[in-house]
Scaffold this motif. Structure first.
Motif: not given
Length: 158
Positions: A64-73
């Motif tokens: 979940d954290v990785t997906d969130y950060n990827t979306k923010q990028i």
């Protein structure tokens, strides 16, 4: 005494900061992913902070954290492209070149001056005129400065 920052100044500073934010988010993604590899496997259920967590719960949280950060990028990259597209609509090519080089490719004004191989006075004159032109463009396109200091661009207008 420094003059008040205009919407163009905020926009250009945002452009300069976006790559730093992306680098931090990517570093967080790598740290999060490496914690999956380096974390010891515990028994099926472990109590942490009064909550019963399984290894699967921890792995899901990491995803979940990785997906969130990827979306923010992705959002930051789109925002960066919007700002660069706006800069590319400036009428004077030299002003465009100075602003793009300064705020996309360089960290300091001295670095930009060296990279552009330009006289210091000419550089600052072109940079100032470029910022003024960007302010005029922002005023024409009815861009709005929100309460966080970032400029919202209606890309359909330019």
């Amino acid at each position: 005494m420094a003059k008040d920052k205009t919407p163009a100044h905020y926009l250009l500073e945002e452009l300069r900061i976006i790559p730093k934010l992306i680098a931090e988010l990517r570093a967080d993604i790598e740290a999060t992913r490496s914690s999956v590899l380096s974390s010891p496997k515990w028994s099926d259920v472990k109590v942490q902070g009064g909550l019963r967590l399984s290894q699967e719960d921890k792995n899901i949280a990491i995803v979940d954290v990785t997906d969130y950060n990827t979306k923010q990028i992705e959002n930051l990259l789109k925002r960066r492209q919007e700002i660069i597209d706006l800069l590319m609509t400036l009428p004077d090519m030299l002003q465009r070149h100075v602003l793009v080089t300064t705020y996309v490719n360089c960290q300091t004004f001295d670095e930009a001056i060296d990279r552009l191989e330009m006289n210091r006075n000419n550089y600052y004159m072109l940079k100032r005129k470029g910022v003024d032109s960007l302010d005029e463009l922002l005023n024409r396109t009815k861009s709005v400065l929100n309460n966080t200091g970032t400029v919202q661009i209606d890309t359909q207008k330019y």
